[in-house]
Design a protein around this motif. Structure first.
Motif, PDB file in Angstrom:
ATOM      1  N   PHE A 124     -24.515  -6.781 -34.280  1.00  5.54           N
ATOM      2  CA  PHE A 124     -23.181  -6.762 -34.875  1.00  5.54           C
ATOM      3  C   PHE A 124     -22.469  -8.098 -34.717  1.00  5.54           C
ATOM      4  O   PHE A 124     -21.767  -8.544 -35.613  1.00  5.54           O
ATOM      5  CB  PHE A 124     -22.346  -5.642 -34.250  1.00  5.54           C
ATOM      6  CG  PHE A 124     -22.913  -4.288 -34.534  1.00  5.54           C
ATOM      7  CD1 PHE A 124     -22.899  -3.775 -35.821  1.00  5.54           C
ATOM      8  CD2 PHE A 124     -23.501  -3.528 -33.530  1.00  5.54           C
ATOM      9  CE1 PHE A 124     -23.439  -2.539 -36.104  1.00  5.54           C
ATOM     10  CE2 PHE A 124     -24.038  -2.297 -33.796  1.00  5.54           C
ATOM     11  CZ  PHE A 124     -24.004  -1.796 -35.084  1.00  5.54           C
ATOM     12  N   ARG A 125     -22.673  -8.762 -33.586  1.00  9.28           N
ATOM     13  CA  ARG A 125     -22.039 -10.068 -33.364  1.00  9.28           C
ATOM     14  C   ARG A 125     -22.605 -11.087 -34.351  1.00  9.28           C
ATOM     15  O   ARG A 125     -21.867 -11.883 -34.931  1.00  9.28           O
ATOM     16  CB  ARG A 125     -22.286 -10.530 -31.935  1.00  9.28           C
ATOM     17  CG  ARG A 125     -21.588 -11.831 -31.629  1.00  9.28           C
ATOM     18  CD  ARG A 125     -21.888 -12.276 -30.236  1.00  9.28           C
ATOM     19  NE  ARG A 125     -23.349 -12.331 -30.053  1.00  9.28           N
ATOM     20  CZ  ARG A 125     -23.975 -13.345 -29.483  1.00  9.28           C
ATOM     21  NH1 ARG A 125     -23.299 -14.337 -29.006  1.00  9.28           N
ATOM     22  NH2 ARG A 125     -25.269 -13.332 -29.363  1.00  9.28           N
ATOM     23  N   ASN A 126     -23.907 -11.061 -34.564  1.00  8.92           N
ATOM     24  CA  ASN A 126     -24.511 -12.003 -35.505  1.00  8.92           C
ATOM     25  C   ASN A 126     -24.119 -11.682 -36.942  1.00  8.92           C
ATOM     26  O   ASN A 126     -24.053 -12.571 -37.783  1.00  8.92           O
ATOM     27  CB  ASN A 126     -26.026 -11.994 -35.365  1.00  8.92           C
ATOM     28  CG  ASN A 126     -26.474 -12.564 -34.045  1.00  8.92           C
ATOM     29  OD1 ASN A 126     -25.741 -13.297 -33.401  1.00  8.92           O
ATOM     30  ND2 ASN A 126     -27.674 -12.212 -33.633  1.00  8.92           N
ATOM     31  N   TYR A 127     -23.870 -10.405 -37.235  1.00  3.14           N
ATOM     32  CA  TYR A 127     -23.505 -10.035 -38.600  1.00  3.14           C
ATOM     33  C   TYR A 127     -22.136 -10.581 -38.982  1.00  3.14           C
ATOM     34  O   TYR A 127     -21.883 -10.854 -40.153  1.00  3.14           O
ATOM     35  CB  TYR A 127     -23.523  -8.515 -38.763  1.00  3.14           C
ATOM     36  CG  TYR A 127     -23.183  -8.100 -40.174  1.00  3.14           C
ATOM     37  CD1 TYR A 127     -24.113  -8.267 -41.183  1.00  3.14           C
ATOM     38  CD2 TYR A 127     -21.936  -7.586 -40.503  1.00  3.14           C
ATOM     39  CE1 TYR A 127     -23.816  -7.910 -42.475  1.00  3.14           C
ATOM     40  CE2 TYR A 127     -21.634  -7.226 -41.796  1.00  3.14           C
ATOM     41  CZ  TYR A 127     -22.572  -7.392 -42.776  1.00  3.14           C
ATOM     42  OH  TYR A 127     -22.269  -7.057 -44.051  1.00  3.14           O
ATOM     43  N   GLY A 141     -23.392 -12.308 -41.945  1.00  7.53           N
ATOM     44  CA  GLY A 141     -22.994 -11.380 -43.004  1.00  7.53           C
ATOM     45  C   GLY A 141     -21.854 -11.919 -43.840  1.00  7.53           C
ATOM     46  O   GLY A 141     -21.838 -11.769 -45.061  1.00  7.53           O
ATOM     47  N   TYR A 142     -20.894 -12.571 -43.191  1.00 13.18           N
ATOM     48  CA  TYR A 142     -19.791 -13.174 -43.942  1.00 13.18           C
ATOM     49  C   TYR A 142     -20.312 -14.259 -44.884  1.00 13.18           C
ATOM     50  O   TYR A 142     -19.892 -14.343 -46.037  1.00 13.18           O
ATOM     51  CB  TYR A 142     -18.762 -13.774 -42.980  1.00 13.18           C
ATOM     52  CG  TYR A 142     -17.680 -14.533 -43.683  1.00 13.18           C
ATOM     53  CD1 TYR A 142     -16.669 -13.853 -44.354  1.00 13.18           C
ATOM     54  CD2 TYR A 142     -17.676 -15.914 -43.707  1.00 13.18           C
ATOM     55  CE1 TYR A 142     -15.677 -14.536 -45.023  1.00 13.18           C
ATOM     56  CE2 TYR A 142     -16.691 -16.610 -44.373  1.00 13.18           C
ATOM     57  CZ  TYR A 142     -15.696 -15.926 -45.026  1.00 13.18           C
ATOM     58  OH  TYR A 142     -14.727 -16.618 -45.690  1.00 13.18           O
ATOM     59  N   ARG A 143     -21.238 -15.062 -44.406  1.00 15.29           N
ATOM     60  CA  ARG A 143     -21.802 -16.127 -45.241  1.00 15.29           C
ATOM     61  C   ARG A 143     -22.545 -15.541 -46.430  1.00 15.29           C
ATOM     62  O   ARG A 143     -22.383 -15.997 -47.565  1.00 15.29           O
ATOM     63  CB  ARG A 143     -22.753 -16.983 -44.403  1.00 15.29           C
ATOM     64  CG  ARG A 143     -23.404 -18.105 -45.184  1.00 15.29           C
ATOM     65  CD  ARG A 143     -24.468 -18.812 -44.373  1.00 15.29           C
ATOM     66  NE  ARG A 143     -25.537 -17.937 -43.932  1.00 15.29           N
ATOM     67  CZ  ARG A 143     -26.571 -17.583 -44.695  1.00 15.29           C
ATOM     68  NH1 ARG A 143     -26.658 -18.009 -45.935  1.00 15.29           N
ATOM     69  NH2 ARG A 143     -27.510 -16.784 -44.222  1.00 15.29           N
ATOM     70  N   ARG A 144     -23.326 -14.494 -46.187  1.00 14.38           N
ATOM     71  CA  ARG A 144     -24.117 -13.906 -47.268  1.00 14.38           C
ATOM     72  C   ARG A 144     -23.237 -13.185 -48.284  1.00 14.38           C
ATOM     73  O   ARG A 144     -23.456 -13.278 -49.494  1.00 14.38           O
ATOM     74  CB  ARG A 144     -25.143 -12.944 -46.696  1.00 14.38           C
ATOM     75  CG  ARG A 144     -26.227 -13.646 -45.918  1.00 14.38           C
ATOM     76  CD  ARG A 144     -27.175 -12.682 -45.289  1.00 14.38           C
ATOM     77  NE  ARG A 144     -27.867 -11.922 -46.335  1.00 14.38           N
ATOM     78  CZ  ARG A 144     -28.663 -10.899 -46.097  1.00 14.38           C
ATOM     79  NH1 ARG A 144     -28.864 -10.494 -44.865  1.00 14.38           N
ATOM     80  NH2 ARG A 144     -29.250 -10.275 -47.073  1.00 14.38           N
ATOM     81  N   ILE A 145     -22.250 -12.435 -47.809  1.00 16.21           N
ATOM     82  CA  ILE A 145     -21.377 -11.696 -48.727  1.00 16.21           C
ATOM     83  C   ILE A 145     -20.502 -12.647 -49.527  1.00 16.21           C
ATOM     84  O   ILE A 145     -20.295 -12.465 -50.723  1.00 16.21           O
ATOM     85  CB  ILE A 145     -20.543 -10.665 -47.949  1.00 16.21           C
ATOM     86  CG1 ILE A 145     -21.448  -9.544 -47.453  1.00 16.21           C
ATOM     87  CG2 ILE A 145     -19.422 -10.106 -48.805  1.00 16.21           C
ATOM     88  CD1 ILE A 145     -20.772  -8.564 -46.542  1.00 16.21           C
TER      89      ILE A 145
END
Length: 99
Positions: free
Chosen positions: A48-51, A55-59
């Motif tokens: 979750f910490r890595n997301y 995740g922000y970069r990918r989205i």
């Protein structure tokens, strides 16, 4: 489900029993068992910490492909709905009949 003795007796070749039969079964060949290392099972604690960053970069890189078409479609929808509502008013009927 076990075959009957008559059915087993008709089969040619060595007698191979059903899976799970421990009475006189031949050793099965080609069966490999795998196990996971304890270090592999601990791969998800920081998921979750890595997301938050990845995740922000990918989205955010895919956002333009979703928001732009949605915005254009919603704009066309609201324009068409307001035009339809205006055409069904008295002013709309008078304007359309004047043309």
């Amino acid at each position: 489900m076990r075959p009957t003795l008559a059915r087993s007796a008709e089969m040619p070749g060595p007698r191979i029993h059903w899976w799970g039969d421990k009475h006189g079964a031949l050793k099965q060949k080609g069966i490999t068992q795998y196990a996971i290392s304890p270090w592999q099972t601990k791969a998800a604690p920081h998921m979750f910490r890595n997301y938050l960053f990845n995740g922000y970069r990918r989205i955010s890189s895919e956002l333009i492909f979703w928001v732009l078409p949605f915005g254009i479609g919603y704009g066309i929808y609201t324009w068409g709905k307001s035009r339809y509502d205006w055409q069904n008013t008295k002013a709309g009927h008078l304007a359309e009949s004047a043309e």
